[in-house]
Design a protein around this motif. Structure first.
Motif, PDB file in Angstrom:
ATOM      1  N   GLU A 130       0.760  -1.021  -0.001  1.00 56.50           N
ATOM      2  CA  GLU A 130       0.440  -0.230   0.400  1.00 56.50           C
ATOM      3  C   GLU A 130       0.756   1.251  -0.327  1.00 56.50           C
ATOM      4  OE1 GLU A 130      -2.738   2.253   2.920  1.00 56.50           O
ATOM      5  OE2 GLU A 130      -3.801  -0.168   2.405  1.00 56.50           O
ATOM      6  N   CYS A 131       0.464   2.252  -1.389  1.00 59.22           N
ATOM      7  CA  CYS A 131       1.212   3.011  -0.985  1.00 59.22           C
ATOM      8  C   CYS A 131       0.418   4.274  -0.960  1.00 59.22           C
ATOM      9  CB  CYS A 131       1.712   3.305  -2.604  1.00 59.22           C
ATOM     10  SG  CYS A 131       2.466   2.575  -3.218  1.00 59.22           S
ATOM     11  N   SER A 132       1.698   5.658   0.190  1.00 61.08           N
ATOM     12  CA  SER A 132       0.422   6.210   0.605  1.00 61.08           C
ATOM     13  C   SER A 132       1.524   7.830  -0.372  1.00 61.08           C
ATOM     14  CB  SER A 132      -0.134   6.749   2.076  1.00 61.08           C
ATOM     15  OG  SER A 132      -0.681   5.685   2.304  1.00 61.08           O
ATOM     16  N   CYS A 133       0.582   8.472  -1.428  1.00 55.45           N
ATOM     17  CA  CYS A 133       1.424   9.807  -1.353  1.00 55.45           C
ATOM     18  C   CYS A 133       0.820  11.077  -1.420  1.00 55.45           C
ATOM     19  CB  CYS A 133       1.873   9.372  -2.360  1.00 55.45           C
ATOM     20  SG  CYS A 133       2.526   7.926  -2.996  1.00 55.45           S
ATOM     21  N   ASN A 134       1.777  11.663  -1.065  1.00 50.70           N
ATOM     22  CA  ASN A 134       0.949  13.616  -1.000  1.00 50.70           C
ATOM     23  C   ASN A 134       0.910  14.292  -2.627  1.00 50.70           C
ATOM     24  OD1 ASN A 134       2.843  14.323  -1.186  1.00 50.70           O
ATOM     25  ND2 ASN A 134       3.919  15.019   1.193  1.00 50.70           N
ATOM     26  N   HIS A 135       0.916  14.184  -3.761  1.00 50.76           N
ATOM     27  CA  HIS A 135       1.469  14.432  -5.193  1.00 50.76           C
ATOM     28  C   HIS A 135       0.543  13.744  -5.750  1.00 50.76           C
ATOM     29  CE1 HIS A 135       5.095  11.882  -4.415  1.00 50.76           C
ATOM     30  NE2 HIS A 135       5.297  11.573  -5.304  1.00 50.76           N
ATOM     31  N   LEU A 136       1.187  14.857  -7.228  1.00 53.38           N
ATOM     32  CA  LEU A 136       0.431  13.524  -8.895  1.00 53.38           C
ATOM     33  C   LEU A 136       1.661  13.097  -9.519  1.00 53.38           C
ATOM     34  CD1 LEU A 136      -2.983  15.545  -9.400  1.00 53.38           C
ATOM     35  CD2 LEU A 136      -3.154  13.653  -7.766  1.00 53.38           C
ATOM     36  N   THR A 137       1.901  12.331 -10.151  1.00 53.77           N
ATOM     37  CA  THR A 137       2.907  11.745 -11.312  1.00 53.77           C
ATOM     38  C   THR A 137       2.613  10.489 -11.149  1.00 53.77           C
ATOM     39  OG1 THR A 137       4.938  12.012 -11.466  1.00 53.77           O
ATOM     40  CG2 THR A 137       4.301  11.380  -9.356  1.00 53.77           C
ATOM     41  N   TYR A 138       3.338   9.546 -11.874  1.00 53.88           N
ATOM     42  CA  TYR A 138       3.260   8.282 -11.749  1.00 53.88           C
ATOM     43  C   TYR A 138       3.821   7.505 -10.388  1.00 53.88           C
ATOM     44  CZ  TYR A 138       3.374   9.573 -16.735  1.00 53.88           C
ATOM     45  OH  TYR A 138       3.183  10.320 -18.023  1.00 53.88           O
ATOM     46  N   PHE A 139       3.081   6.916 -10.303  1.00 51.08           N
ATOM     47  CA  PHE A 139       4.392   5.208  -8.645  1.00 51.08           C
ATOM     48  C   PHE A 139       3.538   4.569  -9.378  1.00 51.08           C
ATOM     49  CE2 PHE A 139       0.558   9.617  -8.096  1.00 51.08           C
ATOM     50  CZ  PHE A 139       1.422  10.599  -7.250  1.00 51.08           C
ATOM     51  N   ALA A 140       4.907   3.369  -8.821  1.00 52.26           N
ATOM     52  CA  ALA A 140       5.283   2.230  -8.804  1.00 52.26           C
ATOM     53  C   ALA A 140       5.659   2.063  -7.359  1.00 52.26           C
ATOM     54  CB  ALA A 140       6.006   1.990  -9.720  1.00 52.26           C
ATOM     55  N   VAL A 141       5.571   0.342  -7.279  1.00 47.04           N
ATOM     56  CA  VAL A 141       6.745  -0.703  -6.683  1.00 47.04           C
ATOM     57  C   VAL A 141       8.001  -0.960  -6.446  1.00 47.04           C
ATOM     58  CG1 VAL A 141       6.945  -2.059  -4.778  1.00 47.04           C
ATOM     59  CG2 VAL A 141       4.048  -1.123  -5.085  1.00 47.04           C
ATOM     60  N   LEU A 142       8.835  -0.633  -6.177  1.00 46.54           N
ATOM     61  CA  LEU A 142      10.618  -0.535  -6.803  1.00 46.54           C
ATOM     62  C   LEU A 142      10.794  -1.407  -5.390  1.00 46.54           C
ATOM     63  CD1 LEU A 142      12.167   0.487  -8.462  1.00 46.54           C
ATOM     64  CD2 LEU A 142      13.498   2.189  -6.956  1.00 46.54           C
ATOM     65  N   VAL A 143      11.669  -2.652  -6.175  1.00 47.41           N
ATOM     66  CA  VAL A 143      12.072  -3.749  -5.313  1.00 47.41           C
ATOM     67  C   VAL A 143      13.915  -3.506  -5.608  1.00 47.41           C
ATOM     68  CG1 VAL A 143      12.392  -6.164  -4.991  1.00 47.41           C
ATOM     69  CG2 VAL A 143       9.685  -5.423  -5.363  1.00 47.41           C
ATOM     70  N   GLN A 144      14.263  -3.115  -4.328  1.00 46.72           N
ATOM     71  CA  GLN A 144      15.961  -3.442  -4.187  1.00 46.72           C
ATOM     72  C   GLN A 144      16.519  -4.694  -4.373  1.00 46.72           C
ATOM     73  OE1 GLN A 144      17.105  -0.205  -3.920  1.00 46.72           O
ATOM     74  NE2 GLN A 144      19.117  -0.744  -3.591  1.00 46.72           N
ATOM     75  N   LEU A 145      16.329  -5.200  -5.355  1.00 48.16           N
ATOM     76  CA  LEU A 145      17.763  -6.678  -5.198  1.00 48.16           C
ATOM     77  C   LEU A 145      19.048  -6.962  -4.307  1.00 48.16           C
ATOM     78  CD1 LEU A 145      16.764  -7.266  -9.384  1.00 48.16           C
ATOM     79  CD2 LEU A 145      15.396  -7.338  -7.473  1.00 48.16           C
ATOM     80  N   GLN A 146      19.306  -5.846  -4.661  1.00 48.58           N
ATOM     81  CA  GLN A 146      21.402  -5.594  -3.652  1.00 48.58           C
ATOM     82  C   GLN A 146      20.965  -4.032  -3.421  1.00 48.58           C
ATOM     83  OE1 GLN A 146      23.855  -6.761  -6.600  1.00 48.58           O
ATOM     84  NE2 GLN A 146      23.055  -9.306  -6.641  1.00 48.58           N
ATOM     85  N   PRO A 147      21.980  -3.959  -1.933  1.00 50.35           N
ATOM     86  CA  PRO A 147      22.066  -5.862  -1.351  1.00 50.35           C
ATOM     87  C   PRO A 147      21.117  -5.698  -0.544  1.00 50.35           C
ATOM     88  CG  PRO A 147      23.286  -3.406  -0.398  1.00 50.35           C
ATOM     89  CD  PRO A 147      22.310  -3.260  -1.708  1.00 50.35           C
ATOM     90  N   LYS A 148      20.330  -6.994  -0.567  1.00 52.72           N
ATOM     91  CA  LYS A 148      19.927  -7.611   0.582  1.00 52.72           C
ATOM     92  C   LYS A 148      19.596  -6.980   2.196  1.00 52.72           C
ATOM     93  CE  LYS A 148      22.586 -10.410   3.345  1.00 52.72           C
ATOM     94  NZ  LYS A 148      22.146 -12.357   4.474  1.00 52.72           N
ATOM     95  N   PRO A 149      18.333  -6.732   2.410  1.00 53.62           N
ATOM     96  CA  PRO A 149      18.147  -5.610   3.461  1.00 53.62           C
ATOM     97  C   PRO A 149      18.790  -6.720   4.718  1.00 53.62           C
ATOM     98  CG  PRO A 149      16.041  -6.746   2.861  1.00 53.62           C
ATOM     99  CD  PRO A 149      17.334  -7.088   2.108  1.00 53.62           C
ATOM    100  N   VAL A 150      19.034  -5.741   6.161  1.00 50.82           N
ATOM    101  CA  VAL A 150      19.443  -5.942   7.035  1.00 50.82           C
ATOM    102  C   VAL A 150      18.121  -6.372   8.301  1.00 50.82           C
ATOM    103  CG1 VAL A 150      21.260  -5.170   9.242  1.00 50.82           C
ATOM    104  CG2 VAL A 150      21.718  -4.907   6.750  1.00 50.82           C
ATOM    105  N   ARG A 151      18.549  -7.282   8.959  1.00 54.04           N
ATOM    106  CA  ARG A 151      18.282  -8.109   9.780  1.00 54.04           C
ATOM    107  C   ARG A 151      18.239  -7.583  11.458  1.00 54.04           C
ATOM    108  NH1 ARG A 151      17.319 -14.574   9.373  1.00 54.04           N
ATOM    109  NH2 ARG A 151      15.513 -14.048  10.072  1.00 54.04           N
ATOM    110  N   HIS A 152      17.444  -7.752  12.250  1.00 58.14           N
ATOM    111  CA  HIS A 152      17.842  -6.927  13.235  1.00 58.14           C
ATOM    112  C   HIS A 152      18.124  -5.887  13.432  1.00 58.14           C
ATOM    113  CE1 HIS A 152      16.305 -11.127  14.692  1.00 58.14           C
ATOM    114  NE2 HIS A 152      17.436 -11.443  13.365  1.00 58.14           N
ATOM    115  N   LEU A 153      18.173  -4.543  12.535  1.00 58.32           N
ATOM    116  CA  LEU A 153      18.788  -3.498  12.614  1.00 58.32           C
ATOM    117  C   LEU A 153      18.482  -2.526  13.508  1.00 58.32           C
ATOM    118  CD1 LEU A 153      20.356  -1.210  10.759  1.00 58.32           C
ATOM    119  CD2 LEU A 153      18.192  -0.657   9.877  1.00 58.32           C
ATOM    120  N   LEU A 154      17.290  -2.429  14.979  1.00 63.02           N
ATOM    121  CA  LEU A 154      17.589  -2.037  15.860  1.00 63.02           C
ATOM    122  C   LEU A 154      18.611  -2.893  16.747  1.00 63.02           C
ATOM    123  CD1 LEU A 154      16.317   0.942  17.024  1.00 63.02           C
ATOM    124  CD2 LEU A 154      14.216  -1.462  17.702  1.00 63.02           C
ATOM    125  N   ALA A 155      18.364  -4.358  17.134  1.00 56.31           N
ATOM    126  CA  ALA A 155      19.227  -4.516  18.043  1.00 56.31           C
ATOM    127  C   ALA A 155      20.763  -3.727  17.601  1.00 56.31           C
ATOM    128  CB  ALA A 155      18.724  -5.728  18.202  1.00 56.31           C
TER     129      ALA A 155
END
Length: 637
Positions: free
Chosen positions: A331-356
């Protein structure tokens, strides 16, 4: 009159018809994919674009300093521009490859010059008339400067150099062309997309509206995107009450060739003619239903930023919030008008337990800074009553670790407050402090080798160590800063919430920065870890026969302290893979962030045990050999 045609003759006629039809299809294409090599002079180069609505022809011509694209081929796109090409790096060469792509169903025209993609006409919804059935016309005259090796898709036209190529088109109803393309391909989503639009009239009692994307027969029974237009949109629109929502199923048109990211499924365009809508008090919501995304890959809602470069596809997260609703729903919530999409980051992988990991790192850096300051005070006092050559080396390492941990502790705050301008300097300073720390650890390795194995020559003067430890690491940092585009804001994406990445000042995510990272940090770290492990083995071989080795506390503190001094704890960086990656990551985080504290603890314990043993760091020596005495002197420091 019925004439009987022999079977062989009939087969020959069919074969000839196939040849004729295939020849005709290669000369007339519903779209345009023209590529060539532009032969030009070195110096200032320009692109001239002159486009108007209609369906007559399009010409691509080139000269000594100018590449021109002119014609009447678009349904709604009008453009007349002179675009400098100096920033593309073409002026340094005498030949530049380019390709021109025309998509009649989307009224989109794209130009690729060198490695730069320019969107001359933005994609739009299905309109009334499309300019298609493009046929190749007569060439312009031959010349020294112009276009050579012209090709239509994969068919080579000629290897000669012409000043220009011409293509003429025919008008056809876009809906008819869309149906023909869909029937020909068998599945409209594969190659021949037709953007579908919905126009909404926002009347006086407008309280919001939901729009679903068209359902393609035989593909999916559910809409791939649902758009909710808020009531605030009516209040923001000043000149018109009509809003157009367009669903694009061919996301290839919005990709820019980046291997590390890709656009998922639908792209949604929301526009109000001749108006720029931004800063809505009530956000537009877009529910994207897409293919399943693994937790190993982050995703975020993005919008096409036309302010930075209106000719290029630039996706940005500004103005949009991301909410993950399972692996197949975003679900995307945006405050303007233009083209919208979902961008997938393939690399690098997200970090697990980043807060800890962030909490551990911050705590470790704070403790290490305090410990190193205490260690500096301790060593300064000791230097007044002792002339040991190793004290300046320990001071240099402690100072570099203070600088490194202090910068790392505040890097997140500086990145959020100062942005890219501040992070350019902080990232360079952080890189320098890291290289300086590695260099001082390398000096510890060399100095230990000198004490143990070179006993008849005095060690180098302290100013030599200071030049190597503090001045030498500044050389690559100054060079990289002069190159530019290396240091800036770095996003660390967490697997649980990729919409709010952790920001820090470090090297940017570019190919140049990655190359600099490998040639400075990784290469130096490999040399440091390898030499540190070798030196640990040599030290262990020297002290394992001593009587003091039976004292477990001293043995542990000696080897453990030397491993910190020699940087071998950084070797865990190379073991972050497989099922134990989380454990290794936490262990590496703890050991390296608390490194200053562990070094201070070692020095204090050895000094205390030296006093208990009557002046020897490891007690009395039983062998009395010269090398052991030199090692004993090193352990005292």
């Amino acid at each position: 009159m019925y004439v009987k045609v022999p079977r062989l003759t009939a087969g020959l006629i069919v074969f000839l018809l196939i040849i004729v039809l295939s020849t005709g299809s290669s000369e007339n294409d519903w779209d345009l994919n023209f590529c060539g090599t532009w032969r030009h002079a070195k110096g200032n180069l320009n692109l001239i674009v002159s486009l108007s609505t209609g369906c007559e022809r399009i010409s691509i011509s080139a000269g000594k300093n100018t590449l021109s694209i002119k014609g009447k081929i678009t349904a709604h796109c009008k453009r007349s521009d002179l675009i400098p090409l100096d920033s593309f790096g073409l002026s340094l060469e005498e030949e530049s490859k380019f390709c021109l792509y025309w998509e009649p169903l989307l009224d989109q025209l794209k130009l690729q010059v060198g490695e730069k993609n320019l969107t001359l006409c933005w994609p739009s919804s299905l309109h009334g008339s499309c300019c298609t059935d493009l046929s190749y016309g007569a060439n312009e005259p031959e010349a020294t400067y112009g276009i050579t090796n012209g090709t239509i898709k994969t068919d080579v036209i000629t290897g000669k150099t012409y000043t220009g190529y011409n293509f003429s088109g025919q008008s056809i109803e876009c809906k008819t062309l869309c149906d023909q393309a869909s029937n020909f391909n068998g599945n409209m989503n594969i190659q021949y997309p037709c953007a579908r639009s919905t126009e909404v009239e926002m009347k006086a009692d407008f309280r919001g509206y939901n729009i679903k994307s068209p359902v393609t027969k035989g593909v999916s029974a559910e809409p791939t995107a649902i758009v909710h237009l808020p009531r605030a949109l009516k209040q923001a629109a000043k000149n018109t009450s009509k809003v157009v929502v367009t669903f694009f199923t061919n996301n290839v048109l919005f990709q820019e060739g980046h291997k590390e990211v890709r656009i998922l499924n639908n792209v949604v365009g929301i526009t109000i003619e001749n108006e720029i809508i931004a800063g809505l008090s009530e956000q537009i919501k877009i529910d994207f239903h897409h293919d399943a995304i693994s937790k190993m890959h982050s995703r975020k809602c993005v919008s096409w930023d036309t302010r930075k470069d209106p000719l290029s596809v630039t996706w940005t997260v500004d103005g949009c919030e991301t909410k993950q609703r399972g692996s197949e729903h975003t679900e995307c919530s945006c405050n303007h008008l233009t083209y919208f999409a979902v961008l997938v980051q393939l690399q690098p992988k997200p970090v697990r337990h980043l807060l800890a990991l962030s909490v551990i790192t911050s705590l470790g850096c704070a403790v290490s800074v305090i410990s190193c300051v205490a260690l500096i005070v301790f060593l300064c006092r000791k230097s007044r009553r002792s002339k040991e050559h190793s004290i300046p080396i320990h001071l240099g390492l402690a100072l570099s670790l203070v600088f490194l941990n202090l910068l790392f502790f505040f890097t997140g705050v500086l990145a959020n407050v100062g942005g890219h301008s501040v992070c350019t300097w902080v990232g360079a300073a952080l890189h320098y402090s890291l290289l300086s720390s590695f260099t001082w650890m390398g000096i510890q390795v060399f100095h230990t080798f000198w004490l143990v194995y070179i006993v008849f020559r005095p060690s180098p003067k302290p100013y030599v160590w200071n030049l190597v430890g503090f001045v030498l690491p500044a050389v690559p940092v100054i060079i990289l800063a002069g190159v530019g585009g290396i240091y800036g804001v770095r996003e660390v994406v967490q697997s649980t919430n990729d919409s709010s990445p952790y920001l820090m000042c470090w090297m940017e995510k570019t190919d140049t920065a990655l190359l600099a990272h490998y040639f400075t940090n990784i290469m130096i770290l490999i040399v440091l870890v390898f030499s540190g492990i070798v030196m640990l083995f040599l030290v262990y071989r020297e002290i394992r026969t001593r009587d003091e080795w039976r004292n477990n506390r001293v043995a542990f503190l000696s080897i453990w302290g030397l491993s910190c001094l020699f940087g071998t704890t950084w070797s865990l960086t190379f073991l972050d893979f497989g099922p134990l990656s989380d454990f290794v990551l936490f262990l590496s985080c703890i050991l390296n962030s608390f490194q200053g504290f562990l070094l201070m603890l070692r020095y204090c314990m050895l000094d205390w045990m030296r006093k208990q043993a009557g002046g020897s760091a490891l007690g009395s020596s039983s062998t009395g050999s010269t090398r052991q005495q030199m090692l004993q002197t090193h352990e005292k420091s």
